[in-house]
Structures are given as C-alpha cells and as structure tokens.
Write a protein that holds these residues in place. Structure first.
Motif, PDB file in Angstrom:
ATOM      1  N   ASN A  67       6.944  -7.557 -13.053  1.00  0.00           N
ATOM      2  CA  ASN A  67       8.297  -8.111 -13.014  1.00  0.00           C
ATOM      3  C   ASN A  67       8.537  -8.801 -11.678  1.00  0.00           C
ATOM      4  OD1 ASN A  67       8.991  -7.243 -15.570  1.00  0.00           O
ATOM      5  ND2 ASN A  67       9.953  -5.347 -14.875  1.00  0.00           N
ATOM      6  N   GLY A  68       9.353  -9.843 -11.710  1.00  0.00           N
ATOM      7  CA  GLY A  68       9.667 -10.557 -10.483  1.00  0.00           C
ATOM      8  C   GLY A  68       8.649 -11.629 -10.146  1.00  0.00           C
ATOM      9  N   LYS A  69       8.478 -11.894  -8.863  1.00  0.00           N
ATOM     10  CA  LYS A  69       7.653 -13.006  -8.408  1.00  0.00           C
ATOM     11  C   LYS A  69       6.160 -12.689  -8.352  1.00  0.00           C
ATOM     12  CE  LYS A  69      11.314 -15.043  -5.540  1.00  0.00           C
ATOM     13  NZ  LYS A  69      11.690 -15.468  -4.170  1.00  0.00           N
ATOM     14  N   ALA A  70       5.811 -11.413  -8.351  1.00  0.00           N
ATOM     15  CA  ALA A  70       4.416 -11.023  -8.159  1.00  0.00           C
ATOM     16  C   ALA A  70       3.888 -10.254  -9.358  1.00  0.00           C
ATOM     17  CB  ALA A  70       4.270 -10.166  -6.903  1.00  0.00           C
ATOM     18  N   PHE A  71       2.566 -10.316  -9.535  1.00  0.00           N
ATOM     19  CA  PHE A  71       1.897  -9.402 -10.461  1.00  0.00           C
ATOM     20  C   PHE A  71       1.787  -8.037  -9.794  1.00  0.00           C
ATOM     21  CE2 PHE A  71      -2.073  -7.363 -11.897  1.00  0.00           C
ATOM     22  CZ  PHE A  71      -1.759  -7.190 -13.244  1.00  0.00           C
TER      23      PHE A  71
ATOM     24  N   ARG B 107       8.323  -2.795  -9.556  1.00  0.00           N
ATOM     25  CA  ARG B 107       8.843  -2.591  -8.201  1.00  0.00           C
ATOM     26  C   ARG B 107       8.928  -3.977  -7.537  1.00  0.00           C
ATOM     27  NH1 ARG B 107       5.910   0.817  -4.439  1.00  0.00           N
ATOM     28  NH2 ARG B 107       7.941   1.489  -3.639  1.00  0.00           N
ATOM     29  N   PRO B 108       9.711  -4.880  -8.118  1.00  0.00           N
ATOM     30  CA  PRO B 108       9.700  -6.271  -7.651  1.00  0.00           C
ATOM     31  C   PRO B 108      10.116  -6.438  -6.206  1.00  0.00           C
ATOM     32  CG  PRO B 108      11.558  -5.878  -9.126  1.00  0.00           C
ATOM     33  CD  PRO B 108      10.673  -4.673  -9.220  1.00  0.00           C
ATOM     34  N   GLU B 109      10.911  -5.502  -5.689  1.00  0.00           N
ATOM     35  CA  GLU B 109      11.370  -5.613  -4.302  1.00  0.00           C
ATOM     36  C   GLU B 109      10.228  -5.465  -3.304  1.00  0.00           C
ATOM     37  OE1 GLU B 109      11.393  -1.298  -5.386  1.00  0.00           O
ATOM     38  OE2 GLU B 109      11.974  -3.177  -6.360  1.00  0.00           O
ATOM     39  N   VAL B 110       9.102  -4.885  -3.733  1.00  0.00           N
ATOM     40  CA  VAL B 110       7.907  -4.760  -2.880  1.00  0.00           C
ATOM     41  C   VAL B 110       6.711  -5.410  -3.578  1.00  0.00           C
ATOM     42  CG1 VAL B 110       8.644  -2.771  -1.528  1.00  0.00           C
ATOM     43  CG2 VAL B 110       7.531  -2.408  -3.747  1.00  0.00           C
ATOM     44  N   PHE B 111       7.003  -6.444  -4.370  1.00  0.00           N
ATOM     45  CA  PHE B 111       5.970  -7.209  -5.080  1.00  0.00           C
ATOM     46  C   PHE B 111       5.085  -6.302  -5.939  1.00  0.00           C
ATOM     47  CE2 PHE B 111       6.983  -9.733  -1.263  1.00  0.00           C
ATOM     48  CZ  PHE B 111       7.490 -10.862  -1.892  1.00  0.00           C
ATOM     49  N   ASN B 112       5.721  -5.301  -6.551  1.00  0.00           N
ATOM     50  CA  ASN B 112       5.038  -4.389  -7.478  1.00  0.00           C
ATOM     51  C   ASN B 112       3.854  -3.672  -6.848  1.00  0.00           C
ATOM     52  OD1 ASN B 112       6.853  -5.112  -9.583  1.00  0.00           O
ATOM     53  ND2 ASN B 112       5.649  -6.953  -9.950  1.00  0.00           N
ATOM     54  N   SER B 113       3.942  -3.422  -5.551  1.00  0.00           N
ATOM     55  CA  SER B 113       2.880  -2.651  -4.903  1.00  0.00           C
ATOM     56  C   SER B 113       2.952  -1.197  -5.368  1.00  0.00           C
ATOM     57  CB  SER B 113       3.003  -2.737  -3.379  1.00  0.00           C
ATOM     58  OG  SER B 113       4.248  -2.230  -2.950  1.00  0.00           O
ATOM     59  N   PHE B 114       1.798  -0.551  -5.390  1.00  0.00           N
ATOM     60  CA  PHE B 114       1.685   0.796  -5.934  1.00  0.00           C
ATOM     61  C   PHE B 114       2.043   1.864  -4.912  1.00  0.00           C
ATOM     62  CE2 PHE B 114      -0.768  -1.135  -9.315  1.00  0.00           C
ATOM     63  CZ  PHE B 114      -0.539  -0.281 -10.394  1.00  0.00           C
TER      64      PHE B 114
ATOM     65  N   VAL C 112      -1.145 -12.331 -15.368  1.00  0.00           N
ATOM     66  CA  VAL C 112      -0.849 -12.454 -13.938  1.00  0.00           C
ATOM     67  C   VAL C 112       0.253 -13.490 -13.737  1.00  0.00           C
ATOM     68  CG1 VAL C 112      -1.818 -12.918 -11.658  1.00  0.00           C
ATOM     69  CG2 VAL C 112      -3.206 -11.766 -13.395  1.00  0.00           C
ATOM     70  N   ASN C 113       1.446 -12.997 -13.453  1.00  0.00           N
ATOM     71  CA  ASN C 113       2.635 -13.844 -13.373  1.00  0.00           C
ATOM     72  C   ASN C 113       2.941 -14.341 -11.970  1.00  0.00           C
ATOM     73  OD1 ASN C 113       3.182 -10.903 -13.116  1.00  0.00           O
ATOM     74  ND2 ASN C 113       5.166 -11.646 -12.408  1.00  0.00           N
ATOM     75  N   GLY C 114       2.147 -13.931 -10.983  1.00  0.00           N
ATOM     76  CA  GLY C 114       2.365 -14.337  -9.598  1.00  0.00           C
ATOM     77  C   GLY C 114       1.188 -13.906  -8.764  1.00  0.00           C
ATOM     78  N   VAL C 115       1.426 -13.577  -7.506  1.00  0.00           N
ATOM     79  CA  VAL C 115       0.314 -13.174  -6.653  1.00  0.00           C
ATOM     80  C   VAL C 115      -0.266 -11.845  -7.123  1.00  0.00           C
ATOM     81  CG1 VAL C 115       1.817 -11.997  -4.980  1.00  0.00           C
ATOM     82  CG2 VAL C 115      -0.432 -12.837  -4.269  1.00  0.00           C
TER      83      VAL C 115
END
Length: 260
Positions: free
Chosen positions: A56-60, A20-27, A104-107
């Motif tokens: 995926n994307g900028k965040a873990f 869910r990269p558009e919301v930094f993979n938040s659950f 961990v690929n990002g925050v």
C-alpha cells in the motif's frame, strides 16, 4: 489487532497488501509474523487458487525497519530477524503450491526486493524500482537474494548489483529478465487482478506441481528431474482438472477447472 497486513479474497484470488505505508512498508517483527500467518491461511483455504503480494502507498517494501534494529528494547537481533522473519516468508512463498504474484507497486529495496523476486511471477508498475540496498549499510544480501537473483539475471550482473547497490528501474529489470511484465501505474491493480484471476481459473493442481518441479530443478540432475516429471505427470493426470481439460478439448469448449 494489527492492520500491517491487509487481506481480501475475490474471484479465488487472495490479495495480500503490506500496510505500513508511513515507513514504506518496511518490516517489523509483528508484520513479519502476520504475513507468515496470512500465507498459511491462504495455503489452507481451498477457495484461494492464486495469491498476490503487493504494497500500500508509494512503496512495495523498503525491507527491514531500521528503527527496530537500532532500538535496544525492540531489536530482536539479526539471527532472529532472518531465521524467524524472512527465511520462513521465503520458504512459504516457494512451498505453497499455488501461483504467487509479486506485484511491485513502487520501490522494492533490500529484503523487500528479494521477497518480490522469490514470487513465481513478478510484475511492476512503470515507476517501480529494485535495489539490493544491503551494501549501503555494510550488510550482505539476505532473504534468498543471493539464491534467486543470479538465477534470474546471471552471476555477473547479480554480483555487480549486490556489491554496488545500484537502483534498477522497472524497464531495466524487465530487460535483464528480473521481472515478467510492466504495467502502467494508472491501471496497475486492474492488470494484476486480471493476471491473478487468469491463474486462479487454471488447473491449480498442475500449476502447483509445476512449481514443485521448478523448485527441484535447482538441485536435481537431468535423470532425477526426468524421474520427478514422470511421477508428477502421473499425479497430474489423476486430477479432476485433467479430466475436465481433456473433455473440454474433445467437446471444443472452454474448460471449467475447479483446482483439484
């Protein structure tokens, strides 16, 4: 069909991506249940001998999707979120007797950070960061953060990070023993896959029993741990991988473990 969790299996490695990269993979509730289902499938798939969890994307993972908990129609309530979403995820990560890498690929924030820290081996990109963000919004750490973080970095440091909500860089996390290694972001996926493939080629039975021993060491006393080591060593020595390992050693060749 939701695509909030992506799964690919290659070289006996299951690569699970939070998507869910558009919301930094938040659950949200759907993604939490889908991750649980995916972990169950990986546990039961004999072709899977190592697991990677990444984003995926900028965040873990930024933790809980706050839009869900602030929506009167969607909000399942914190008890359900913990008891049905995060607690089962943590339990599955710890109880699956296969090596699990948190890549961990990002925050990694809030529950996202603590899901990563529950993994067997945690690696990060050079630009990743970790934050116990709960105190910033008047909550307490969950997802077993209060269990794992003090054991990884010590009680004093964990207390400060949880109360203050400090952002920890990958380098700081490495230096304090929170994570295993840092890989440059330019070839992060390749390095993680190399690590995971190495684990997948090792004696999976023995790796799983080692994980069980480490889990039990948290509550066992010395006598109990020694007794459990004896029992599980007998079990490991009955495996085909043990026989292959010994034979390969005698024959002076590289062992070809099958994971049983």
């Amino acid at each position: 069909m939701s695509n909030s969790i992506e799964l690919k299996i290659e070289n006996n490695v299951a690569w699970i991506s939070l998507n869910r990269p558009e919301v930094f993979n938040s659950f949200n509730r759907e993604m939490a249940f889908l991750l649980q289902e995916t972990l169950d499938n990986c546990e039961n798939d004999t072709n899977v001998r190592a697991i990677v969890i990444t984003g995926n994307g900028k965040a873990f993972c930024a933790g809980q999707d706050l839009k869900e908990v602030t929506d009167p129609e969607l909000n399942p309530g914190f008890r359900k979120i913990l008891e049905e979403h995060y607690n089962p995820i943590i339990q599955k990560i710890r109880n699956i007797e296969k090596p699990i890498i948190g890549a961990v690929n990002g925050v990694a924030a809030g529950a996202g950070a603590n899901i990563a820290l529950a993994c067997d081996i945690v690696v990060a990109t050079d630009h990743a960061s970790f934050i116990q963000a709960f105190s910033k919004i008047g909550l307490i750490p969950d997802s077993a953060g209060t269990f794992f973080l003090p054991r990884l970095i010590g009680f004093q440091k964990a207390t400060a990070l949880m109360m203050l909500g400090d952002k920890v860089s990958a380098e700081e996390a490495l230096n304090m023993g929170m994570i295993y290694k840092i890989y440059p972001s330019s070839f992060f996926e390749e390095e993680v896959m190399t690590l995971a493939t190495t684990l997948a080629q090792m004696p999976t039975k023995a790796i799983g029993l080692t994980k069980r021993l480490l889990n039990q060491s948290v509550t066992n006393n010395l006598e109990q741990q020694l007794a459990l080591e004896s029992d599980l060593q007998i079990e490991a020595s009955s495996s085909n991988d043990y026989k292959e390992g010994v034979t390969a050693f005698v024959e002076k060749r590289k062992p070809e473990f099958k994971g049983n």
